[in-house]
Design an enzyme around this catalytic site. Structure first.
Site, short mmCIF file in Angstrom:
data_model
loop_
_atom_site.label_atom_id
_atom_site.label_comp_id
_atom_site.label_asym_id
_atom_site.label_seq_id
_atom_site.Cartn_x
_atom_site.Cartn_y
_atom_site.Cartn_z
N PRO A 13 0.83 -1.12 0.01
CA PRO A 13 -0.08 -0.02 -0.05
C PRO A 13 0.73 1.47 -0.21
O PRO A 13 2.00 1.34 0.76
CB PRO A 13 -0.81 0.05 1.33
CG PRO A 13 0.13 -1.18 2.15
CD PRO A 13 0.53 -2.03 1.12
N ASN A 14 0.38 2.20 -0.63
CA ASN A 14 0.80 3.69 -0.90
C ASN A 14 2.12 3.50 -1.60
O ASN A 14 2.68 4.63 -1.97
CB ASN A 14 1.15 4.24 0.53
CG ASN A 14 -0.38 4.12 1.40
OD1 ASN A 14 -1.07 5.00 0.83
ND2 ASN A 14 -0.06 3.68 2.42
N ARG A 21 5.46 10.83 -2.76
CA ARG A 21 5.04 10.74 -1.31
C ARG A 21 6.18 10.84 -0.50
O ARG A 21 7.25 10.16 -0.65
CB ARG A 21 4.53 9.19 -1.14
CG ARG A 21 4.37 8.77 0.24
CD ARG A 21 4.27 7.05 0.13
NE ARG A 21 4.04 6.59 1.28
CZ ARG A 21 4.35 5.42 2.09
NH1 ARG A 21 4.88 4.57 0.97
NH2 ARG A 21 4.34 5.04 3.24
N TYR A 26 11.16 8.73 0.82
CA TYR A 26 10.95 7.70 -0.41
C TYR A 26 11.86 8.07 -1.68
O TYR A 26 11.62 7.28 -2.66
CB TYR A 26 9.75 7.14 -0.35
CG TYR A 26 9.13 6.70 0.86
CD1 TYR A 26 9.42 5.41 1.29
CD2 TYR A 26 8.10 7.45 1.36
CE1 TYR A 26 8.99 4.76 2.45
CE2 TYR A 26 7.46 6.81 2.79
CZ TYR A 26 7.94 5.42 3.28
OH TYR A 26 7.43 4.95 4.49
N ASN A 77 8.16 -5.54 -1.01
CA ASN A 77 8.09 -4.53 -0.04
C ASN A 77 6.53 -4.42 0.25
O ASN A 77 5.69 -3.99 -0.45
CB ASN A 77 8.39 -3.14 -0.67
CG ASN A 77 8.47 -2.20 0.33
OD1 ASN A 77 7.96 -2.29 1.37
ND2 ASN A 77 9.13 -1.01 -0.02
N ALA A 80 3.19 -0.96 4.58
CA ALA A 80 2.49 -1.07 5.84
C ALA A 80 2.22 -2.38 6.48
O ALA A 80 2.02 -2.73 7.62
CB ALA A 80 1.40 -0.01 6.10
N GLU A 101 12.84 -9.46 1.68
CA GLU A 101 12.07 -8.43 1.82
C GLU A 101 12.66 -7.21 1.73
O GLU A 101 14.11 -7.24 2.17
CB GLU A 101 11.58 -8.43 3.49
CG GLU A 101 10.88 -7.60 4.05
CD GLU A 101 10.85 -7.69 5.62
OE1 GLU A 101 11.12 -8.90 6.14
OE2 GLU A 101 10.45 -6.71 6.30
N HIS A 103 12.73 -2.76 2.07
CA HIS A 103 12.15 -1.43 2.57
C HIS A 103 13.06 -0.33 1.94
O HIS A 103 14.31 -0.42 2.40
CB HIS A 103 11.91 -1.58 4.15
CG HIS A 103 11.12 -2.37 4.55
ND1 HIS A 103 9.53 -2.44 4.58
CD2 HIS A 103 11.54 -3.68 5.30
CE1 HIS A 103 9.22 -3.66 4.93
NE2 HIS A 103 10.07 -4.47 5.47
N ARG A 110 12.90 4.52 12.50
CA ARG A 110 11.66 5.43 12.46
C ARG A 110 10.67 5.20 13.73
O ARG A 110 11.40 4.81 14.91
CB ARG A 110 10.78 4.98 11.07
CG ARG A 110 11.80 5.43 9.97
CD ARG A 110 11.19 5.15 8.50
NE ARG A 110 10.11 6.11 8.40
CZ ARG A 110 9.22 5.85 7.40
NH1 ARG A 110 9.42 4.88 6.57
NH2 ARG A 110 8.02 6.36 7.36
#
Ligand code: DQA
Length: 152
Positions: A13-14, A21, A26, A77, A80, A101, A103, A110
């Protein structure tokens, strides 16, 4: 003739908003630009990339189900959903496709809730905090592992 491998690239998502964004986290490259670069790189190695981005958990899960016995490696990725989705974890366990995985940001530097991933412990590697370069490193590693496995 060389065997053609298929890698499924999953973006959660996103990530469709990449490039617009939270640029300080990012970066400025859009998702289509990123996919294009990865596709170009993978062609040199006879790798087919299937890409899916979705903001819906069930869409990603169904794509993982469909990939069983059709896909050789997954790069994911989960965005969330990384921090929330046991269902995604179960789907990855069910199909038994090795995965890395990724990111873009360093999830450990964070908010606390980003430090937990429901998929890291069942992954074949985690890359985070390298910006979008992380996808290329994941792809390079997946290709290396696929060819190594095939030559054994
Ligand atoms: C992300 C990190 C996640 O915590 C976040 O929800 C994302 C993107 C990353 O690539 O850094 O959407 O997975």
């Amino acid at each position: 003739m060389k065997k053609k491998f298929t890698i499924l690239l999953i973006n959660g998502p996103n990530l469709n908003l990449l490039g617009s964004r939270e640029n300080e986290i990012y970066g400025n490259i859009s998702l289509p630009q990123l996919i294009n670069k990865l596709q170009k790189y993978s062609k040199k190695y006879f790798i087919k990339i299937n890409h899916i981005q979705s903001n819906a958990e069930h869409v990603l899960i169904e794509e993982i189900h469909r990939s069983k016995k059709k896909v050789d490696y997954i790069i994911i990725n989960a965005a969330a959903f990384t921090h929330t989705s046991i269902a995604l974890r179960d789907a990855l366990l069910a199909v038994k496709i090795p995965f890395i995985e990724v990111h873009i940001s360093n999830i450990y530097s964070r908010e606390n809730f980003r430090s937990h991933s429901w998929i890291s412990d069942i992954s074949n590697g985690v890359i985070c905090g390298l910006g979008i370069d992380g996808y290329k490193w994941a792809l390079k590693t997946a290709i290396k592992r696929l060819y190594k496995k095939n030559n054994q």
